[in-house]
Scaffold this motif. Sequence first.
Motif, short mmCIF file in Angstrom:
data_model
loop_
_atom_site.label_atom_id
_atom_site.label_comp_id
_atom_site.label_asym_id
_atom_site.label_seq_id
_atom_site.Cartn_x
_atom_site.Cartn_y
_atom_site.Cartn_z
N GLY A 190 0.46 9.66 -1.98
CA GLY A 190 -0.59 10.45 -1.92
C GLY A 190 -1.20 9.62 -0.70
N PHE A 191 -0.75 9.04 0.08
CA PHE A 191 -1.33 8.42 1.32
C PHE A 191 -1.50 9.19 2.61
CE2 PHE A 191 0.82 4.20 -0.14
CZ PHE A 191 0.05 3.78 -0.89
N GLY A 192 -0.96 10.36 2.58
CA GLY A 192 -1.02 11.48 3.72
C GLY A 192 -0.62 10.79 5.13
N GLU A 193 -1.48 10.85 6.08
CA GLU A 193 -1.15 10.27 7.23
C GLU A 193 -1.08 8.74 7.27
OE1 GLU A 193 -0.16 11.47 10.50
OE2 GLU A 193 0.16 13.46 9.13
N PHE A 194 -1.78 8.18 6.63
CA PHE A 194 -1.61 6.55 6.34
C PHE A 194 -0.02 6.38 5.81
CE2 PHE A 194 -1.66 2.87 3.52
CZ PHE A 194 -2.42 1.78 4.20
N GLY A 195 0.64 7.02 5.09
CA GLY A 195 1.88 6.98 4.73
C GLY A 195 2.89 7.11 5.93
N ARG A 196 2.44 7.77 6.92
CA ARG A 196 3.33 7.97 8.01
C ARG A 196 3.33 6.91 9.12
NH1 ARG A 196 4.04 10.41 13.03
NH2 ARG A 196 1.83 10.63 13.45
N ASN A 197 2.18 6.45 9.33
CA ASN A 197 1.97 5.49 10.41
C ASN A 197 1.93 3.99 9.97
OD1 ASN A 197 2.04 7.42 12.64
ND2 ASN A 197 0.12 8.41 11.65
N VAL A 198 1.56 3.71 8.88
CA VAL A 198 1.29 2.36 8.56
C VAL A 198 2.33 1.41 8.72
CG1 VAL A 198 2.07 2.62 6.14
CG2 VAL A 198 0.30 0.88 6.53
N ASN A 199 1.91 0.10 8.97
CA ASN A 199 3.17 -0.59 9.29
C ASN A 199 4.08 -0.15 10.50
OD1 ASN A 199 4.26 -3.48 8.79
ND2 ASN A 199 5.78 -2.57 7.59
N GLY A 200 3.32 0.61 11.21
CA GLY A 200 4.10 0.88 12.76
C GLY A 200 5.27 1.95 12.13
N GLY A 201 5.35 2.38 10.72
CA GLY A 201 6.25 3.43 10.48
C GLY A 201 7.35 2.68 9.74
N ASP A 202 7.21 1.55 9.66
CA ASP A 202 8.32 0.66 8.91
C ASP A 202 7.90 0.78 7.30
OD1 ASP A 202 9.50 -0.18 11.20
OD2 ASP A 202 8.51 -2.11 11.03
N VAL A 203 8.41 1.87 6.72
CA VAL A 203 7.97 2.21 5.38
C VAL A 203 9.19 2.73 4.41
CG1 VAL A 203 5.74 2.95 5.98
CG2 VAL A 203 7.69 4.84 6.01
N THR A 239 5.61 3.82 0.34
CA THR A 239 4.72 4.98 0.59
C THR A 239 5.38 6.28 -0.16
OG1 THR A 239 5.91 5.54 2.53
CG2 THR A 239 3.91 4.01 2.71
N ASP A 240 6.45 6.07 -0.72
CA ASP A 240 6.92 7.16 -1.53
C ASP A 240 7.81 6.88 -2.69
OD1 ASP A 240 7.86 9.92 -1.74
OD2 ASP A 240 8.43 10.18 0.21
N GLY A 243 0.88 8.58 -8.09
CA GLY A 243 1.12 7.68 -6.81
C GLY A 243 -0.26 6.91 -7.12
N ALA A 244 -0.70 6.79 -5.70
CA ALA A 244 -2.04 5.89 -5.48
C ALA A 244 -3.12 6.61 -5.76
CB ALA A 244 -1.87 5.20 -4.15
N VAL A 245 -3.09 7.89 -6.05
CA VAL A 245 -4.46 8.74 -6.18
C VAL A 245 -5.17 8.71 -7.68
CG1 VAL A 245 -5.43 11.25 -5.88
CG2 VAL A 245 -3.32 10.39 -4.48
N TRP A 246 -6.36 8.33 -7.49
CA TRP A 246 -7.12 8.10 -8.96
C TRP A 246 -8.12 9.42 -8.63
CZ3 TRP A 246 -6.12 3.96 -12.26
CH2 TRP A 246 -5.21 3.00 -11.73
N ASP A 247 -8.45 9.93 -9.85
CA ASP A 247 -9.50 11.12 -9.79
C ASP A 247 -10.31 10.98 -11.23
OD1 ASP A 247 -7.67 12.00 -11.91
OD2 ASP A 247 -7.39 13.91 -10.86
N MET A 248 -11.28 11.82 -11.10
CA MET A 248 -12.00 12.16 -12.29
C MET A 248 -12.71 13.46 -11.98
SD MET A 248 -15.28 9.32 -11.93
CE MET A 248 -15.56 9.58 -13.57
N THR A 249 -13.29 14.24 -13.27
CA THR A 249 -14.09 15.33 -12.89
C THR A 249 -15.57 14.81 -13.26
OG1 THR A 249 -13.61 15.78 -15.20
CG2 THR A 249 -12.22 16.98 -13.76
N ASN A 250 -16.48 15.53 -12.70
CA ASN A 250 -17.80 15.31 -13.05
C ASN A 250 -18.21 13.92 -12.73
OD1 ASN A 250 -18.49 18.14 -13.97
ND2 ASN A 250 -17.47 17.41 -15.94
N PRO A 251 -18.08 13.29 -11.44
CA PRO A 251 -18.23 12.06 -11.28
C PRO A 251 -19.80 11.64 -11.21
CG PRO A 251 -17.70 13.25 -9.24
CD PRO A 251 -17.44 14.21 -10.24
N PRO A 252 -20.35 10.43 -11.21
CA PRO A 252 -21.67 10.26 -11.06
C PRO A 252 -22.46 10.74 -9.98
CG PRO A 252 -20.31 8.23 -11.82
CD PRO A 252 -19.57 9.30 -11.41
#
Length: 250
Positions: free
Chosen positions: A50-63, A100-101, A199-208
Motif C-alpha cells: 500500500g505504499f503507492g508511488e513510494f513503493g516504486r521509487n524508494v531506495n532508487g527502485g531497489d525494492v 514493498t510488495d 500491508g502497511a495500511v492502518w485504518d479506523m472509522t469515526n476517527p477523533p
Amino acid sequence: MAVTVSFSSCLLCFVLLLPVLCSSQDTFLCSRATYYGSPDFLGTPTGACGFGEFGRNVNGGDVGAVSRLYRNGTGCGACYQVRCTIPQLCDDAGVKIVVTDHGEGDYTDFILSTRGFTKLARPNMAAELVAHGVVDIEYRRISCQYPGYNLVFKVHEHSRFPEYLAIVVLYQAGQKDIVTIEVWQEDCQQWRSLRRAYGAVWDMTNPPRGAVNLRFQLSGDDSKWVQLRNAIPSDWKAGVAYDSAIQISN
C-alpha cells in the motif's frame, strides 16, 4: 567478506524450505530470488504494502516482493541485504532492498525489481545473470537508512474526511517493525487501536475530531512505545503526507 556456501548446505535449505544459517558469523540465510519486469525497471505503485508511488521509487527502485517475509504485512518496509552465490557472476556485496510488495515464485523468498536484481551481478555480467531467471541467494535483515528524512505519516488516498482515516508509515529507519498503532480518544480518555487493513495500511472509522495524537509500538524485547502529539492535523486531507519530525533508531 564473501561467504562460501557448500552445495550440501544449500541443498538442505532448498529441500526443507526453512531458513538455515549460511554463516554463523554473518547470519545470512539461504534462499532463492527472481525478478519481475516493469517498463522502468523500478518498483510498482500497486504493491501489496500500500505504499503507492513510494513503493516504486524508494531506495532508487531497489525494492522487492517477498513471500514468507511479508508476515501479513508486518514485513512491509523492512530492508535486506541480498547477494547471489554464483562466484563468477555475483557481486560480493549484493544489493540492499526495501520490501514493498508480496509475491511468490519458484521457491523464492524474494522477487526483486529488475533494477535490484541486476545489482546482484558483477560489472558487465548483469545480462548473463538475468538470463538465469532464478538464482540461489543468501540474505540478512539490515537497518533501513533514510538520510535527511523523518518518519512520515501519509493519509491514504482512500481516506474520507472526517469519517474514515487510513494511514501508511513511510521512511521508517532501523530494523524494528511497527506492530500496533493507537490514537488518543479524548472524549473517553483512552487509546483506541487502528486496524491493519492490509500491508502497511492502518485504518479506523469515526476517527477523533481535531488533531490526531497517536502512539505506535515497535517490535523487540523491550516492546517500545513511541508517542506523538498532533501527528496528523485536524484538517487532514487524503493523499497528503505529514512529517513527524522524528526518526526511529535501531
